[in-house]
Scaffold this motif. Structure first.
Motif, PDB file in Angstrom:
ATOM      1  N   ASP A  80      -7.227  -2.328  -1.890  1.00 14.96           N
ATOM      2  CA  ASP A  80      -6.088  -1.797  -1.129  1.00 14.96           C
ATOM      3  C   ASP A  80      -4.806  -2.557  -1.471  1.00 14.96           C
ATOM      4  O   ASP A  80      -3.737  -1.954  -1.640  1.00 14.96           O
ATOM      5  CB  ASP A  80      -6.362  -1.872   0.374  1.00 14.96           C
ATOM      6  CG  ASP A  80      -7.474  -0.923   0.812  1.00 14.96           C
ATOM      7  OD1 ASP A  80      -7.838  -0.003   0.041  1.00 14.96           O
ATOM      8  OD2 ASP A  80      -8.008  -1.134   1.926  1.00 14.96           O
ATOM      9  N   HIS A  81      -4.907  -3.878  -1.594  1.00 18.93           N
ATOM     10  CA  HIS A  81      -3.741  -4.700  -1.930  1.00 18.93           C
ATOM     11  C   HIS A  81      -3.173  -4.307  -3.295  1.00 18.93           C
ATOM     12  O   HIS A  81      -1.953  -4.165  -3.447  1.00 18.93           O
ATOM     13  CB  HIS A  81      -4.109  -6.187  -1.911  1.00 18.93           C
ATOM     14  CG  HIS A  81      -2.999  -7.090  -2.321  1.00 18.93           C
ATOM     15  ND1 HIS A  81      -1.879  -7.303  -1.536  1.00 18.93           N
ATOM     16  CD2 HIS A  81      -2.818  -7.815  -3.452  1.00 18.93           C
ATOM     17  CE1 HIS A  81      -1.061  -8.131  -2.159  1.00 18.93           C
ATOM     18  NE2 HIS A  81      -1.602  -8.451  -3.334  1.00 18.93           N
ATOM     19  N   VAL A  82      -4.049  -4.107  -4.279  1.00 21.48           N
ATOM     20  CA  VAL A  82      -3.593  -3.737  -5.623  1.00 21.48           C
ATOM     21  C   VAL A  82      -2.985  -2.331  -5.617  1.00 21.48           C
ATOM     22  O   VAL A  82      -1.985  -2.082  -6.283  1.00 21.48           O
ATOM     23  CB  VAL A  82      -4.743  -3.862  -6.653  1.00 21.48           C
ATOM     24  CG1 VAL A  82      -4.380  -3.207  -7.974  1.00 21.48           C
ATOM     25  CG2 VAL A  82      -5.093  -5.329  -6.864  1.00 21.48           C
ATOM     26  N   LYS A  83      -3.584  -1.421  -4.855  1.00 20.83           N
ATOM     27  CA  LYS A  83      -3.020  -0.065  -4.770  1.00 20.83           C
ATOM     28  C   LYS A  83      -1.611  -0.090  -4.197  1.00 20.83           C
ATOM     29  O   LYS A  83      -0.737   0.652  -4.639  1.00 20.83           O
ATOM     30  CB  LYS A  83      -3.920   0.832  -3.919  1.00 20.83           C
ATOM     31  CG  LYS A  83      -5.155   1.309  -4.653  1.00 20.83           C
ATOM     32  CD  LYS A  83      -5.996   2.221  -3.784  1.00 20.83           C
ATOM     33  CE  LYS A  83      -7.229   2.681  -4.543  1.00 20.83           C
ATOM     34  NZ  LYS A  83      -8.094   3.526  -3.707  1.00 20.83           N
ATOM     35  N   GLN A  84      -1.391  -0.954  -3.218  1.00 22.24           N
ATOM     36  CA  GLN A  84      -0.073  -1.053  -2.589  1.00 22.24           C
ATOM     37  C   GLN A  84       0.898  -1.884  -3.421  1.00 22.24           C
ATOM     38  O   GLN A  84       2.111  -1.737  -3.304  1.00 22.24           O
ATOM     39  CB  GLN A  84      -0.201  -1.641  -1.187  1.00 22.24           C
ATOM     40  CG  GLN A  84      -0.939  -0.738  -0.226  1.00 22.24           C
ATOM     41  CD  GLN A  84      -1.313  -1.450   1.071  1.00 22.24           C
ATOM     42  OE1 GLN A  84      -0.961  -2.600   1.294  1.00 22.24           O
ATOM     43  NE2 GLN A  84      -2.046  -0.744   1.925  1.00 22.24           N
ATOM     44  N   ASN A  85       0.378  -2.784  -4.241  1.00 29.53           N
ATOM     45  CA  ASN A  85       1.189  -3.686  -5.056  1.00 29.53           C
ATOM     46  C   ASN A  85       0.634  -3.707  -6.482  1.00 29.53           C
ATOM     47  O   ASN A  85      -0.070  -4.655  -6.864  1.00 29.53           O
ATOM     48  CB  ASN A  85       1.151  -5.111  -4.488  1.00 29.53           C
ATOM     49  CG  ASN A  85       1.537  -5.160  -3.035  1.00 29.53           C
ATOM     50  OD1 ASN A  85       2.686  -4.966  -2.707  1.00 29.53           O
ATOM     51  ND2 ASN A  85       0.568  -5.391  -2.164  1.00 29.53           N
ATOM     52  N   PRO A  86       0.935  -2.699  -7.298  1.00 32.20           N
ATOM     53  CA  PRO A  86       0.351  -2.609  -8.645  1.00 32.20           C
ATOM     54  C   PRO A  86       0.542  -3.862  -9.501  1.00 32.20           C
ATOM     55  O   PRO A  86      -0.313  -4.189 -10.317  1.00 32.20           O
ATOM     56  CB  PRO A  86       1.051  -1.402  -9.264  1.00 32.20           C
ATOM     57  CG  PRO A  86       1.466  -0.574  -8.097  1.00 32.20           C
ATOM     58  CD  PRO A  86       1.781  -1.555  -6.994  1.00 32.20           C
ATOM     59  N   SER A  87       1.627  -4.589  -9.293  1.00 25.61           N
ATOM     60  CA  SER A  87       1.841  -5.808 -10.089  1.00 25.61           C
ATOM     61  C   SER A  87       0.784  -6.870  -9.782  1.00 25.61           C
ATOM     62  O   SER A  87       0.545  -7.763 -10.594  1.00 25.61           O
ATOM     63  CB  SER A  87       3.240  -6.366  -9.859  1.00 25.61           C
ATOM     64  OG  SER A  87       3.389  -6.776  -8.513  1.00 25.61           O
TER      65      SER A  87
END
Length: 175
Positions: A15-22
């Motif tokens: 979920d964190h990566v989906k919200q923050n692709p960087s």
């Protein structure tokens, strides 16, 4: 960590990566020092040194595994970790996972013989899974692990490797 807790942790990371692709970009670092003879100390993050060495017939003191053995260990450990992660995400309970690996290498390449690659010509593995899950679910898990295992991908796919060499702080050769 329980399978449920692992699934929740991984889902949080997804979920964190989906919200923050960087946040998907990661860089791993290691430092390796030549100690004595062919023995080396490898350092990763905050952990104590990992000792690597060669067996006596290759000039070492057998103080630790050699680099090509560590490559096999890396592949097996990565597979097992990915099994644990995806099994938790897929709701599959695993009783045990054991990976047996073999690397077939012709040491003549290491010794400089032309036409003989110095690295593995073949790596084989056998994964033994114990689980009450049905075969169809385990087959889906196996396909997922083999598709998503970072170490497996790195070994199977050509990866650019670049380096620099320095002599007394001055650049000598680009590798």
């Amino acid at each position: 960590m329980t399978a449920n807790a692992l699934a929740m942790t991984i889902q949080g990371a997804v979920d964190h990566v989906k919200q923050n692709p960087s946040a998907a970009q990661a860089t791993y670092k290691a430092k390796v020092l030549l100690d004595k003879g062919v023995q080396c100390s490898a350092f990763v993050r905050k952990f104590p040194a990992i000792i690597l060495d060669e067996p006596p017939n290759l000039g070492g003191n057998d103080a630790g595994p050699n680099p090509v053995e560590v490559l096999l260990v890396s592949l097996g450990a990565c597979q097992e970790m990915v099994y644990a992660i995806y099994a938790s995400m897929m709701g599959i309970e695993l009783d045990s996972v054991t990976v047996y690996l073999k690397g077939h290498l012709d040491v003549r390449g290491f010794m400089g013989e032309e036409g003989v690659p110095p690295g593995y010509q073949e790596i084989t593995f056998e994964t033994r899974i114990e689980s009450q899950a049905d075969a169809k679910s385990i087959e889906a898990l196996i396909r997922t692990v083999e598709a998503c295992c970072p170490t497996m991908d790195t070994i199977r796919r050509p990866v650019e490797v670049r380096g620099k060499a320095f002599l007394n702080g001055e650049p000598v050769v680009a590798v």
